[in-house]
Design an enzyme around this catalytic site. Structure first.
Site, PDB file in Angstrom:
ATOM      1  N   GLY A 633     -77.042   8.434 -21.200  1.00  0.00           N
ATOM      2  CA  GLY A 633     -76.133   7.652 -20.794  1.00  0.00           C
ATOM      3  C   GLY A 633     -76.657   6.313 -20.620  1.00  0.00           C
ATOM      4  N   GLU A 636     -76.582   1.167 -14.347  1.00  0.00           N
ATOM      5  CA  GLU A 636     -76.366  -0.282 -14.340  1.00  0.00           C
ATOM      6  C   GLU A 636     -77.426  -1.098 -14.666  1.00  0.00           C
ATOM      7  OE1 GLU A 636     -77.041  -2.472 -11.032  1.00  0.00           O
ATOM      8  OE2 GLU A 636     -75.698  -4.037 -12.249  1.00  0.00           O
ATOM      9  N   PHE A 637     -78.639  -0.378 -14.441  1.00  0.00           N
ATOM     10  CA  PHE A 637     -79.899  -1.270 -14.620  1.00  0.00           C
ATOM     11  C   PHE A 637     -80.747  -1.139 -16.155  1.00  0.00           C
ATOM     12  CE2 PHE A 637     -79.696  -0.812 -10.080  1.00  0.00           C
ATOM     13  CZ  PHE A 637     -79.689  -2.094  -9.705  1.00  0.00           C
ATOM     14  N   GLU A 705     -85.552  14.980 -11.702  1.00  0.00           N
ATOM     15  CA  GLU A 705     -85.337  16.464 -12.395  1.00  0.00           C
ATOM     16  C   GLU A 705     -84.206  16.398 -13.203  1.00  0.00           C
ATOM     17  OE1 GLU A 705     -83.613  19.822  -9.839  1.00  0.00           O
ATOM     18  OE2 GLU A 705     -83.351  18.150  -8.199  1.00  0.00           O
ATOM     19  N   MET A 707     -80.832  17.361 -14.886  1.00  0.00           N
ATOM     20  CA  MET A 707     -79.632  18.283 -14.866  1.00  0.00           C
ATOM     21  C   MET A 707     -78.588  18.435 -15.831  1.00  0.00           C
ATOM     22  SD  MET A 707     -80.042  18.706 -11.399  1.00  0.00           S
ATOM     23  CE  MET A 707     -78.379  19.149 -10.622  1.00  0.00           C
ATOM     24  N   GLY A 710     -75.049  17.507 -16.259  1.00  0.00           N
ATOM     25  CA  GLY A 710     -74.650  16.082 -16.286  1.00  0.00           C
ATOM     26  C   GLY A 710     -73.725  15.851 -15.130  1.00  0.00           C
ATOM     27  N   SER A 711     -73.090  14.710 -15.079  1.00  0.00           N
ATOM     28  CA  SER A 711     -72.326  14.540 -13.779  1.00  0.00           C
ATOM     29  C   SER A 711     -70.987  15.385 -13.660  1.00  0.00           C
ATOM     30  CB  SER A 711     -71.930  13.468 -13.675  1.00  0.00           C
ATOM     31  OG  SER A 711     -71.409  12.748 -14.886  1.00  0.00           O
ATOM     32  N   ASP A 751     -70.849   6.535  -1.247  1.00  0.00           N
ATOM     33  CA  ASP A 751     -70.311   6.524  -2.649  1.00  0.00           C
ATOM     34  C   ASP A 751     -70.572   8.046  -2.922  1.00  0.00           C
ATOM     35  OD1 ASP A 751     -68.944   5.936  -4.761  1.00  0.00           O
ATOM     36  OD2 ASP A 751     -70.827   4.866  -5.849  1.00  0.00           O
ATOM     37  N   ASN A 756     -71.021  11.191  -8.871  1.00  0.00           N
ATOM     38  CA  ASN A 756     -72.116  11.155  -8.403  1.00  0.00           C
ATOM     39  C   ASN A 756     -73.025  12.190  -7.892  1.00  0.00           C
ATOM     40  OD1 ASN A 756     -72.276   8.101  -8.920  1.00  0.00           O
ATOM     41  ND2 ASN A 756     -71.192   7.805  -7.020  1.00  0.00           N
TER      42      ASN A 756
HETATM   43  O1  ACK Z   1     -72.180  12.775 -17.227  1.00  0.00           O
HETATM   44  P1  ACK Z   1     -73.675  12.524 -17.717  1.00  0.00           P
HETATM   45  O2  ACK Z   1     -74.246  13.077 -18.937  1.00  0.00           O
HETATM   46  O3  ACK Z   1     -74.498  12.689 -16.622  1.00  0.00           O
HETATM   47  O4  ACK Z   1     -73.782  10.957 -17.825  1.00  0.00           O
HETATM   48  C1  ACK Z   1     -74.372  10.196 -16.662  1.00  0.00           C
HETATM   49  C2  ACK Z   1     -75.227   9.138 -17.282  1.00  0.00           C
HETATM   50  O5  ACK Z   1     -76.733   9.803 -17.070  1.00  0.00           O
HETATM   51  C3  ACK Z   1     -75.527   7.926 -16.515  1.00  0.00           C
HETATM   52  O6  ACK Z   1     -75.540   8.216 -15.287  1.00  0.00           O
HETATM   53  C4  ACK Z   1     -76.588  11.166 -16.838  1.00  0.00           C
HETATM   54  N1  ACK Z   1     -77.579  11.424 -15.800  1.00  0.00           N
HETATM   55  C5  ACK Z   1     -77.973  10.813 -14.646  1.00  0.00           C
HETATM   56  N2  ACK Z   1     -78.820  11.558 -14.310  1.00  0.00           N
HETATM   57  C6  ACK Z   1     -79.449  12.547 -14.689  1.00  0.00           C
HETATM   58  C7  ACK Z   1     -80.230  13.802 -14.504  1.00  0.00           C
HETATM   59  N3  ACK Z   1     -80.868  13.675 -13.539  1.00  0.00           N
HETATM   60  N4  ACK Z   1     -79.884  14.782 -15.541  1.00  0.00           N
HETATM   61  C8  ACK Z   1     -79.165  14.763 -16.561  1.00  0.00           C
HETATM   62  N5  ACK Z   1     -78.330  13.715 -16.552  1.00  0.00           N
HETATM   63  C9  ACK Z   1     -78.297  12.616 -15.769  1.00  0.00           C
HETATM   64  C10 ACK Z   1     -75.081  11.237 -16.168  1.00  0.00           C
END
Ligand code: ACK
Length: 989
Positions: A633, A636-637, A705, A707, A710-711, A751, A756
């Site tokens: 994904g 912002e940075f 870690e 995830m 994802g979100s 937020d 998030n």
């Molecule tokens: O919905 P996503 O696949 O889950 O798309 C966003 C993207 O990066 C931009 O934030 C994914 N993301 C952010 N942090 C993590 C994490 N710790 N593990 C897996 N995916 C992440 C987020």
């Protein structure tokens, strides 16, 4: 009533009587139930009957009506008087006949047609018989014969008839019986007629062999009288008697009244009137005249006459399974296991297995294993681990496991079992989840002692809680004036077991609660203890009063000095922090926080050099330990990637890597790394865990870690409708638990939104996105407000939008929105309403309606989070314990908002929010104004009538888009809630 025929002969008689009338319909009349003893037509040669005198009857060859050659006898001595001509048959053996029938076919000439015979011509002849035990040869004596009847013609014939070769044949039948001797003769006496005896047939009647109800009945000769012969049947091959088969043989040779029956044996079915073996691929497991059944699914037979079918490979039949049931197999493993850890207990929740093995008797068994670090094999848990409701035979997809050890790794193997699992041990599958328990919070303080009281202070001490469950870091003492009812309170923190409450009002009652804190967090509060300060008139001696006065004045001077010092230092610090007026600290209603110094969240911006904060809270990682796999994904940075982290002497872990894109400014680097400085301060299963940062090489990275799912918002959208309510509540519980931790740490998120929250493969939800400036910059949902800030309007509490009053209470508002997002599987809050409209409608009291299928209690919790008055919103600790209660008692989630009846009894309070006055207002509020005319045209012109509408009604009036249907239906549910509430309060709409 006993209806057996033997017991009720009269009934049987009546039955027989009735049956005799309807026998043509019900009974079989055997077409060949007549057995011939003599048939003159059958004889081609001379019959050899005796004529006496010899010029009387004469035997002549002729043809019958079908031109078949026959032997006939004629006599026609009509011209002479005193005729007495006899014709006697041969001796006829009687066989088994008791009664015989004599059928005569003859022609008789009409005397009128013969001229000059008047006085001598007759038109009848006599039929006679004689019974003897043996053939008497040609011996013949007239007087021995008995007359059966005088036979007259129905038809006679004339010359002309003969000329035309038209025969008018008479047929007469006479019964003779009972017969007793071995045989008999018949005789025909002519006394002057012109008669031709065309044929003579003698027969008796017989009930012929028959198979009825799978029983065979032999040839049976009827009685000579009118009584019936009872005949017992015998069951055909491969059948068994169910009730003794019987029938009655009538004098007419008919079978009457079948009683009883035989049933085909197992493996045999009735075909025709016999029992035949079931064909291959079919079976019959029951005695009875049902057909063989096809082998049920996953079973077979290769031979005939099968009693049941064998199971295919890897399919089984449990002991109690009927042969008609398909063969089944053990279920697949449960799915989507989620664990919600609460100190030393864990709630496990899972989905039904994809394949139940074809059975309904699925239960779940949870096996607990304790895994020590470094050991490959885990050992079974101690027996005192508690499972609620139990570990085995669970019918619901959730269990609570308690009394685990703190800070210990456990693996739970959840197996779905069914009736055949025992038969296939190698096919059993389970889902495993590994958890690490937290520390149990301390038990409440139970003993508090008052040591000293004065006019404005009270000194107290207490005993350590009975179960501290760790090292007690400090105690929180909360007190308030009794009459103020907790609206304003003060909190002190004490490291020891005593405290002095000062600055109190004289002669006033105070209520006080204490709770201990360990690394696991706060324990439950003690019960409220009541203390009173001394009254104003408290008398002290003048001498001592002077001492006290001096002491008080010196104390006051010291306090004044301290306060001044505090203010000066406070101002100085305040100046340093004034860049961030929305300080991330806990707010205690009207109360105030004292004695800081315990571990709370530290704002990295308070550091002179923010990179110092990064190194204090985040571990520096060597870039060579990180392998980037792919981009997942964009942040912002820079990009967000997935990859692996292998630290020396540790096993490789999947990680997420946030990178800082090239060409960044110093400020961007600081802001980017501030997230790591914040995240690094947290350690909670529902907060995204920081693995470390890379700052000493490029690109700069933040490693967390990984995830897998994802979100949360996009995860829910792609799995719309796929989770149980308990699973959704489990997710919400995780988020609330993370937020409780943050609020306890004094961190305000600002937020909180489903976008998030990150979700791992076990459906554990973790709060993420901690950048300091991200609310302003990073979040695409954030919009500028009139006060200049950039805020995610739909998720933010009104006071935070209006005057940037961010607090844990404003986070609670956002949490309510997250709840709504979760329960609607990622629907956008307030749909396409503009931000400005959202602000206005919230101000007017409008709140989001319950999503479809949302339990009442959850919508009420949402409404509670959206209280205008922020002090009335629930604390995260209350949210966590409320959701825990729901998870422990899933029946509380059964009442849906649709299910309006359930509302009256549902727990919790219905939150008051405004009533719409017209359909137009209501549709405007949900941005569905375009349907106003459709509602009115269809006759839905009052809110009451709209509240009764079903989804079909909504479709019928022309709302075609699914999203619009959903929005209108969920809003109708809220409307019902409002109407009900208004009615309870006595308002009329
Ligand atoms: O919905 P996503 O696949 O889950 O798309 C966003 C993207 O990066 C931009 O934030 C994914 N993301 C952010 N942090 C993590 C994490 N710790 N593990 C897996 N995916 C992440 C987020």
């Amino acid at each position: 009533m006993d209806c057996k025929p033997r017991a009720k002969p009269i009934l049987l008689f009546i039955l027989l009587f009735i049956l005799s009338f309807i026998r043509s319909a019900l009974l079989t009349i055997h077409p060949s139930n007549e057995v011939n003893l003599l048939d003159s037509k059958a004889s081609q040669g001379e019959l050899g009957w005796i004529s006496y005198p010899s010029h009387g009857w004469e035997e002549i060859s002729g043809v019958d009506e079908h031109y078949t050659p026959i032997r006939t006898f004629q006599v026609c001595n009509v011209m002479e008087y005193s005729q007495n001509n006899w014709l006697r048959t041969n001796w006829i053996p009687r066989q088994s006949a008791k009664k015989i029938y004599v059928e005569l076919k003859f022609t008789l000439r009409d005397c009128n047609s013969i001229p000059l015979v008047l006085g001598t011509c007759k038109e009848t002849f006599n039929l006679l018989y004689l019974e003897t035990d043996e053939d008497q040869g040609s011996r013949f004596r007239e007087h021995q014969f008995s007359k059966i009847d005088t036979i007259a013609a129905d038809e006679s014939f004339t010359q002309m008839d003969l000329g035309d070769r038209i025969l008018k044949l008479n047929t007469e039948v006479r019964e003779v019986g009972p017969l007793t001797k071995k045989g008999f003769y018949l005789a025909f006496q002519d006394v002057g007629a012109c008669v031709a005896l065309v044929s003579v047939r003698v027969y008796f009647k017989l009930c012929p062999f028959i198979v009825r109800n799978l029983a065979s009945f032999p040839d049976t000769v009827p009685m000579d009288s009118h009584s019936l012969v009872e005949v017992k049947g015998s069951c055909v091959n491969h059948s068994k008697e169910q009730e003794p088969p019987r029938m009655y043989c009538s004098t007419e040779g008919e079978w009457l009244v079948p009683i009883g029956k035989c049933l085909c044996n197992v493996g045999y079915e009735e075909r025709g009137s016999s029992c035949q073996a079931c064909r291959a691929g079919f079976y019959k497991s029951l005695l009875g005249n049902v057909q063989c059944s096809k082998c049920p699914p996953h079973s077979f037979t290769h031979h005939e006459g099968a009693l049941h079918c064998g199971c295919e490979k890897n399919y089984f039949r449990a002991d109690g399974d009927p042969p008609s049931m398909a063969c089944t197999r053990p279920p697949s493993a449960p799915r989507n296991v989620i664990s919600v850890i609460n100190e030393t207990s864990v709630i496990l929740d899972w989905s039904w297995p994809e394949d139940t093995g074809g059975r309904k008797d699925v239960t779940f068994t949870v096996l607990c294993k304790r895994c020590r670090p470094g050991q490959r094999v885990c050992e079974a848990c101690r027996s005192n681990v508690r499972f609620l409701p139990r570990a085995a035979g669970l019918q619901n997809t959730t269990v609570t496991v308690g009394d685990l050890l703190a800070h210990t790794n456990y693996t739970f193997e959840i197996e779905a079992q069914n009736g055949v699992s025992q038969l296939a041990p190698t096919m059993r599958q389970y889902a495993a989840v590994t958890i690490t328990t937290n520390q149990a919070a301390p038990s409440p303080v139970t003993v508090i002692r008052k040591d000293r009281t004065s006019r404005n202070s009270i000194s107290l001490s207490w005993l350590e809680p009975e179960r501290p469950n760790g090292i007690i870091l400090d105690y929180e003492v909360k007190y308030y004036q009794k009459q103020e009812q907790e609206t304003s309170y003060t909190i002190l923190r004490s490291k020891g077991c005593n405290v002095t409450l000062s600055g109190l009002k004289a002669d006033t009652s105070y209520l006080l609660q204490i709770r201990a804190r360990t690394a696991a967090g706060y324990g439950a509060s003690s019960r409220s203890f009541e203390f009173e300060t001394s009254p104003d008139s408290f008398s002290i001696s003048s001498e001592s009063s002077q001492v006290v006065l001096i002491a008080i004045s010196s104390a006051a001077a010291i306090i004044l000095l301290t306060v001044l010092l505090y203010i000066v230092i406070g101002r100085f610090c305040g100046y340093r922090r004034s860049k961030h007026p929305d300080e991330k600290r806990l707010h205690f209603g009207n109360g105030h926080l004292r004695l800081p110094g315990i571990r709370t969240y530290v704002d990295p911006h308070t550091y002179e050099d923010p990179s110092q904060a990064v190194h204090e809270f985040a571990k520096e990682l060597d870039a060579s330990c990180i392998a980037i796999d792919k981009v997942v994904g964009a942040g912002e940075f820079g990009e967000v990637c997935s990859g692996r982290l292998r630290l020396p002497s540790k096993k490789e872990n999947c990680v997420a890597i946030k990178t800082l894109k090239a060409g960044y400014t110093d400020k961007q680097r600081r802001d980017f790394l501030s997230e790591a400085s914040i995240m690094g301060q947290f350690d909670h299963p529902n907060i995204i865990r920081l693995e470390g940062v890379v700052t000493r090489s490029k690109p700069v990275m933040i490693v967390t870690e990984y995830m897998e799912n994802g979100s949360l918002d996009s995860f829910l959208r792609t799995h719309d409708g796929q989770f149980t309510v308990i699973q959704l509540v489990g997710m919400l519980r995780g988020i609330a638990s993370g937020m409780k931790y943050l609020s306890d740490m004094g961190y305000v998120h600002r937020d909180l939104a489903a976008r998030n929250i990150l979700v791992n493969s076990n459906l554990v939800c973790k709060v993420s996105d901690f950048g300091l400036s991200r609310v302003l910059e990073d979040d695409p949902e954030a919009a500028y407000t009139t006060t200049g800030g950039k805020i995610p309007i739909r998720w933010t509490a009104p006071e935070a939008i209006s005057y940037r009053k961010f607090s844990s209470a404003s986070d609670a508002w956002s949490y309510g929105i997250v709840m709504w997002e979760v329960m609607s599987y990622g629907e956008r809050p307030y749909w396409e309403m503009s931000n400005q409209d959202v602000i206005l409608s919230i101000e007017e009291g409008y709140r989001l309606p319950a999503p479809m299928g949302c339990p009442v209690v959850l919508h009420q919790l949402m409404l509670h989070c959206w209280q205008k008055e922020r002090s009335q919103r629930p604390k995260f600790t209350d949210v966590v314990s409320f959701l825990d209660k729901l998870i422990r008692n899933p029946s509380s989630l059964l009442a849906l908002v649709e299910d309006i009846q359930g509302l009256a009894e549902s727990p919790g309070e219905v939150v008051d929010y405004p009533m719409f006055i017209s359909i137009g207002d209501w549709l405007d509020s949900i941005k569905m104004s375009q349907y106003k005319s459709s509602f009115v045209a269809a006759g839905f012109s009052t809110l009451d009538s709209v509240a009764q509408m079903s989804i079909e009604d909504v479709r019928r009036i022309g709302v075609v888009l699914i999203g619009h249907q959903r929005r209108i239906v969920s809003s109708i549910q809220t409307l019902r809630l409002q109407l009900l509430h208004q009615q309870e309060k006595g308002f009329h709409v």
